[in-house]
Design a protein around this motif. Structure first.
Motif: not given
Lengths: 191, 191
Positions: B127, B129-137
């Protein structure tokens, strides 16, 4: 073609063929024509895509109405608006098939149930997202450190599979360059 | 202060107090003085940090020798070179304490064992990393769509906790701006 999904998963975790069949059952196999929209801005983001074949482009429209790519995905890549997929909110991003594209699509409900039923898939996605997030930080480095020309050649040399398959204007958009600028530096390199 | 870590985990997954004690045992509590280095470029990346108090700055040196921030972390944030931490390779990034900072540090070996022993932590990190990756996009969107001035004010208005605590020159570096430019637009806004 779903074997490609199994091969991908096996790179990260150990999943038996019979469990893979059950995992696969939560997904829908979907073929999209070139330019078909898979996700539209201002709508709820309820689907996560895994590309089996082809290429997806996730982009937003700038205030001036220009399409700007934030991420594309070829075989073996996951794509959605991960932040909104997590909470089921409305997305600002569009997802479009660049070429004819085959994906495995999973709904939020099925994704949640899949992770509930197969803890091994938590590990799989944890690894996938950890790498994706890590790569996004490395991308920031290139965006900051390299000249526009260097960014373009770094990208095409390090990701030849993208450079061959994705139209130049999308690569330009993804790298924050104009298509005209990319034509110019390619011509300069050839000469 | 480790209660903050428990509160953070509880936002994502259900972990019993006794399991939390076992999880916490895999970490080392570490206090760093202002400017202390926690990770140095050209060295193997073997540690993942969770900030309990203070602020960390992950940066690289450009060819000209300028420090450029790719990410910073305040309370409740994880930081490392995630790509190299995954494979134990050499990193190009430095991590430095911006202020006096207290972290929980976990080694690659302990991280691996933790995830082996507590599958619930796979879910937690999935969860995160999913949020961190989504935020990076989403960050890519702002970098592309907004003017430099808009990027700065968007950031300081949306992340006031950073803006108050992180020195201006680091915020400038993180946003790809020069400190001089930030001083200029702040002065313009005040006038």
């Amino acid at each position: 073609m779903t074997n490609r999904f199994y091969d991908h998963i096996k790179q990260y975790v150990d999943l038996s063929p019979s469990d893979f069949d059950s995992v696969l059952n939560r997904f829908e196999l979907k073929k999209s024509a070139k330019k078909e929209m898979l996700q539209t801005a201002e709508h709820h983001c309820n689907t996560l895509y895994f590309v089996l074949d082809g290429c997806l482009n996730m982009y937003f429209l700038t205030e001036k109405g220009t399409e700007r790519t934030v991420q594309f995905a070829i075989e073996g890549w996951w794509l959605t608006d991960f932040l909104q997929f997590q909470k089921g909110g409305k997305t600002n991003f569009n997802i479009q098939a660049v070429t004819q594209t085959t994906v495995l699509a999973i709904s939020r409900e099925n994704y949640k149930a899949l992770l509930e039923d197969y803890p091994i898939m938590e590990r799989y996605f944890r690894k996938v997202y950890q790498i994706a997030y890590g790569a996004s930080l490395v991308k920031m480095r290139y965006l900051y450190d390299l000249s526009k020309e260097e960014i373009y050649f770094h990208f095409t040399e390090n990701f030849p599979e993208f450079a061959q398959r994705v139209p130049q204007k999308l690569i330009a958009s993804f790298l924050g360059l104009t298509p005209e600028y990319v034509s110019e530096i390619r011509a300069k390199k050839r000469s």
